[in-house]
Design a protein around this motif. Structure first.
Motif, mmCIF file in Angstrom:
data_model
loop_
_atom_site.group_PDB
_atom_site.id
_atom_site.type_symbol
_atom_site.label_atom_id
_atom_site.label_comp_id
_atom_site.label_asym_id
_atom_site.label_seq_id
_atom_site.Cartn_x
_atom_site.Cartn_y
_atom_site.Cartn_z
ATOM 1 N N LYS A 181 123.898 -0.436 31.083
ATOM 2 C CA LYS A 181 123.904 1.155 30.559
ATOM 3 C C LYS A 181 125.180 1.686 31.359
ATOM 4 O O LYS A 181 125.598 2.631 30.672
ATOM 5 N N GLN A 182 125.433 1.559 32.694
ATOM 6 C CA GLN A 182 126.456 2.105 33.145
ATOM 7 C C GLN A 182 127.936 1.812 32.575
ATOM 8 O O GLN A 182 128.638 2.891 32.315
ATOM 9 N N ALA A 183 127.973 0.347 32.053
ATOM 10 C CA ALA A 183 129.105 0.200 31.383
ATOM 11 C C ALA A 183 129.365 0.830 30.144
ATOM 12 O O ALA A 183 130.413 1.236 29.619
ATOM 13 N N ALA B 279 132.082 3.599 28.678
ATOM 14 C CA ALA B 279 132.973 3.630 27.603
ATOM 15 C C ALA B 279 132.487 4.678 26.477
ATOM 16 O O ALA B 279 133.209 4.711 25.381
ATOM 17 N N TYR B 280 131.739 5.576 27.008
ATOM 18 C CA TYR B 280 131.393 6.676 26.142
ATOM 19 C C TYR B 280 130.550 6.223 24.986
ATOM 20 O O TYR B 280 130.637 6.715 23.846
ATOM 21 N N ALA B 281 129.872 5.281 24.981
ATOM 22 C CA ALA B 281 129.058 4.610 24.075
ATOM 23 C C ALA B 281 127.600 5.196 24.124
ATOM 24 O O ALA B 281 126.806 4.396 24.871
ATOM 25 N N LEU C 180 122.314 8.164 26.190
ATOM 26 C CA LEU C 180 122.628 8.051 27.746
ATOM 27 C C LEU C 180 123.321 9.372 28.156
ATOM 28 O O LEU C 180 124.141 9.936 27.279
ATOM 29 N N PRO C 181 123.262 9.615 29.195
ATOM 30 C CA PRO C 181 123.938 11.044 29.629
ATOM 31 C C PRO C 181 125.549 10.508 29.815
ATOM 32 O O PRO C 181 126.031 9.343 29.982
ATOM 33 N N GLU D 123 117.331 9.650 33.887
ATOM 34 C CA GLU D 123 117.242 8.149 34.441
ATOM 35 C C GLU D 123 117.857 8.688 35.666
ATOM 36 O O GLU D 123 119.102 9.081 35.714
ATOM 37 N N ALA D 124 117.589 8.165 36.882
ATOM 38 C CA ALA D 124 118.030 8.116 38.107
ATOM 39 C C ALA D 124 119.474 7.305 37.863
ATOM 40 O O ALA D 124 119.552 6.613 37.447
ATOM 41 N N GLU D 125 120.612 7.898 38.607
ATOM 42 C CA GLU D 125 121.858 7.120 38.884
ATOM 43 C C GLU D 125 121.389 5.841 39.595
ATOM 44 O O GLU D 125 120.758 6.060 40.709
ATOM 45 N N PRO D 126 121.719 4.567 39.019
ATOM 46 C CA PRO D 126 121.469 3.437 39.865
ATOM 47 C C PRO D 126 122.328 3.476 41.040
ATOM 48 O O PRO D 126 123.315 3.735 41.331
#
Lengths: 156, 197
Positions: free
Chosen positions: A135-137, A141-143, B43-44, B187-190
């Motif tokens: 999710k962070q990736a 990538a702005y997806a 997603l934010p 959702e919290a920042e991991p």
């Protein structure tokens, strides 16, 4: 009493198979309409989780998939039994996702780029650490439009 | 030409079955039965690296915290809970029907026809926090229940004011209802526990 004729040769009448093509064609059309082309051959094994609030994904051409699961039997020796990520037809690392998404997006038409959806097809037993990394990736990538692939829950 | 009708010789169609069998098998092999469906989320946007993560100050009454631990157990607003109870709890929080001072602040606003004055809680936030070892299924269950809570509220709203199902309404009315019940699942920042990245 009736005479039983045994020696005389009797020929079996030919079976009429003229309707066989029609039947097969019907089957063919049925399968053509209810199925869709396979996206890739899976190298990871996964059973997607269950949920109830599902939405169908429209415009298949704008969806990119990320598969998460344990490698299948034939890749066990090489890659072990740990959870792995598959992009298109190859195993990938989390760090490769960002590049992959950016490349895929730039290959799309400009008007469609904002519509791109990423579907995460992950095994229901996956640990959230992996999913959080993905999710962070995707955020980098702005997806931002994502979809957690799931099947309809039939019972609790 | 001679006057008599000429018979057209019958076409030999015996191989037709073979051809269609071939096609059938080709499609059986190359296609998959499963329809792609899933839980759509947004997603934010990423935080620029030079920007510090600010702790946005949210009034405690406007916050609904759902925590999932590594054993897939839920802690909702400080008390243990089963996933099945989560939807009702979330609905009560989002609506705050009795104007409870511990639940989000209720505002009343005119949303035009056919809604009129509607009480809603624009400031509420649902926060989902999970552990690294949480199972994906458990996480999705929680997300699913929260989305279900919103969907049910929107459906109820559509039935109450428009006497129609939410899906049957035109886009504009749907937008208004979405404004009354905005999906606010944060959702919290991991957190980064060591490692190079």
């Amino acid at each position: 009493m009736a005479k039983i004729r045994r020696n005389e040769k009797k020929e079996m009448p030919a079976l009429n198979t003229s309707s066989l093509p029609d039947i097969i064609f019907m089957l063919l059309f049925f399968f053509m309409t209810v199925t869709s082309m396979k996206e890739v051959s899976y190298k990871v094994r996964f059973t997607v989780p269950q949920a109830t609030e599902l939405t169908k994904m429209e415009k298949k051409s704008l969806v990119r998939y990320i598969y998460v699961g344990t490698p299948t039997e034939e890749f066990r020796k090489q890659y072990g039994a740990e959870t792995r990520i598959q992009l298109d037809d190859a195993f990938a690392e989390v760090s490769e996702i960002e590049n992959y998404i950016v490349n895929e997006r730039s290959a799309m038409q400009e008007s469609d780029q904002g519509q791109m959806t990423v579907s995460i097809k992950a095994d229901s037993n996956t640990r959230m650490g992996v999913i959080a990394d993905i999710k962070q990736a995707l955020r980098r990538a702005y997806a931002l439009k994502i979809n957690y692939a799931a099947t309809q829950r039939t019972s609790y | 030409m001679a006057g008599g009708k000429k018979k057209v010789p019958a076409l030999n169609a015996s191989s037709m079955a073979d051809i269609s069998f071939l096609l059938l098998i080709f499609f059986l092999v190359t296609t998959s039965m499963d329809v792609s469906q899933g839980l759509a989320r947004r997603l934010p946007a990423p935080i620029p690296p030079d920007q510090k993560i600010e702790d946005t100050d949210i009034n405690k009454r406007n916050l609904f915290v759902v925590k999932i631990n590594s054993m897939n157990q839920l802690l909702v607003q400080g008390q243990e809970m089963n996933v099945r109870q989560l939807k009702e709890k979330a609905k009560e929080f989002i609506q705050n029907p009795n104007d409870d001072p511990n639940l989000p602040k209720v505002f009343t606003e005119d949303f035009g026809e056919p809604f009129g004055m509607v009480a809603y809680t624009p400031d509420h936030v649902i926060s989902v926090q999970n552990d690294v070892d949480t199972q994906y299924q458990a996480y999705l269950d929680v997300q699913n229940e929260l989305v279900a809570a919103y969907n049910e509220l929107r459906e109820e709203c559509a039935q109450k004011y428009c006497h129609k199902s939410f899906n049957e309404l035109d886009e504009e009315t749907q937008k208004v209802i979405q404004k009354i019940y905005p999906q606010k699942i944060s959702e919290a920042e991991p957190k980064n526990y060591g490692g190079s990245k």
